[in-house]
Design a protein around this motif. Structure first.
Motif, PDB file in Angstrom:
ATOM      1  N   PHE A 199      37.702  51.378  47.526  1.00 44.63           N
ATOM      2  CA  PHE A 199      38.759  50.388  47.757  1.00 44.63           C
ATOM      3  C   PHE A 199      39.688  50.319  46.558  1.00 44.63           C
ATOM      4  O   PHE A 199      39.269  50.532  45.409  1.00 44.63           O
ATOM      5  N   THR A 242      42.462  45.081  37.009  1.00 45.64           N
ATOM      6  CA  THR A 242      41.662  44.938  38.217  1.00 45.64           C
ATOM      7  C   THR A 242      40.171  45.019  37.931  1.00 45.64           C
ATOM      8  O   THR A 242      39.745  45.581  36.928  1.00 45.64           O
ATOM      9  N   TYR A 294      37.446  39.412  55.968  1.00 47.44           N
ATOM     10  CA  TYR A 294      37.994  39.582  54.635  1.00 47.44           C
ATOM     11  C   TYR A 294      38.987  38.467  54.336  1.00 47.44           C
ATOM     12  O   TYR A 294      39.893  38.199  55.124  1.00 47.44           O
ATOM     13  N   TRP A 332      40.113  39.458  46.634  1.00 46.30           N
ATOM     14  CA  TRP A 332      39.644  39.710  47.991  1.00 46.30           C
ATOM     15  C   TRP A 332      38.143  39.459  48.035  1.00 46.30           C
ATOM     16  O   TRP A 332      37.395  39.945  47.175  1.00 46.30           O
ATOM     17  N   ILE A 368      42.826  47.704  45.031  1.00 49.21           N
ATOM     18  CA  ILE A 368      43.648  46.506  45.134  1.00 49.21           C
ATOM     19  C   ILE A 368      44.953  46.743  44.377  1.00 49.21           C
ATOM     20  O   ILE A 368      44.964  47.368  43.317  1.00 49.21           O
ATOM     21  N   TYR A 409      36.381  45.477  40.511  1.00 52.28           N
ATOM     22  CA  TYR A 409      35.872  45.735  41.849  1.00 52.28           C
ATOM     23  C   TYR A 409      34.393  45.423  41.937  1.00 52.28           C
ATOM     24  O   TYR A 409      33.650  45.560  40.961  1.00 52.28           O
ATOM     25  N   LEU A 464      44.848  45.560  49.926  1.00 53.61           N
ATOM     26  CA  LEU A 464      43.525  46.126  49.733  1.00 53.61           C
ATOM     27  C   LEU A 464      43.444  47.388  50.573  1.00 53.61           C
ATOM     28  O   LEU A 464      43.342  47.323  51.801  1.00 53.61           O
ATOM     29  N   CYS A 509      41.680  36.658  51.539  1.00 52.72           N
ATOM     30  CA  CYS A 509      42.525  36.709  50.362  1.00 52.72           C
ATOM     31  C   CYS A 509      42.458  35.360  49.662  1.00 52.72           C
ATOM     32  O   CYS A 509      42.426  34.318  50.318  1.00 52.72           O
TER      33      CYS A 509
END
Length: 124
Positions: free
Chosen positions: A68, A58, A94, A36, A70, A60, A81, A96
């Motif tokens: 947030f 993941t 935003y 994202w 994911i 971030y 998200l 993807c």
């Protein structure tokens, strides 16, 4: 070939939550990384979060870490998200994105496929 469609954006107040969805179609394989990104007016595209489809690891961005999350649903070919405690600074389009490769990646230029984006606006 991967096609991505985002949804879930909208207008919310600071402190509210919102969940974005990205449905992937076409070839969906295990060695795919989803990401994202967001872009605010006058700003460069910013990394938000990324997830490895297979092992669900993941990463971030610093500005969203702790707020947030994911995630992905393999059966639905969908990445989510979850955005909590939204701030006015989160206002952006935003996007993807998908990268057909192994390993997480935070660089937009390294992603192969992109959705059209969904607008998130947070009012104070």
């Amino acid at each position: 070939q991967v096609q991505l469609v985002e949804s879930g954006g909208g207008l919310v107040q600071a402190g509210d939550s919102l969940r974005l969805s990205c449905v992937a179609s076409g070839r969906t394989i295990s060695n795919t990384v989803m990401g994202w990104f967001r872009q605010a007016p006058g700003k460069e595209r910013e990394f938000v979060a990324t997830i490895n489809w297979f092992d669900v690891t993941t990463l971030y961005g610093n500005s969203v870490k702790g707020r947030f999350t994911i995630s992905r649903d393999n059966a639905r070919n969908t990445v989510y998200l979850q955005m909590n405690n939204l701030k006015s600074e989160d206002t952006a389009v935003y996007y993807c994105a998908a990268r057909v490769a192994y390993g997480l990646n935070t660089m937009a230029q390294n992603y192969n496929y992109w959705g059209q984006g969904t607008q998130v606006t947070v009012s104070s």
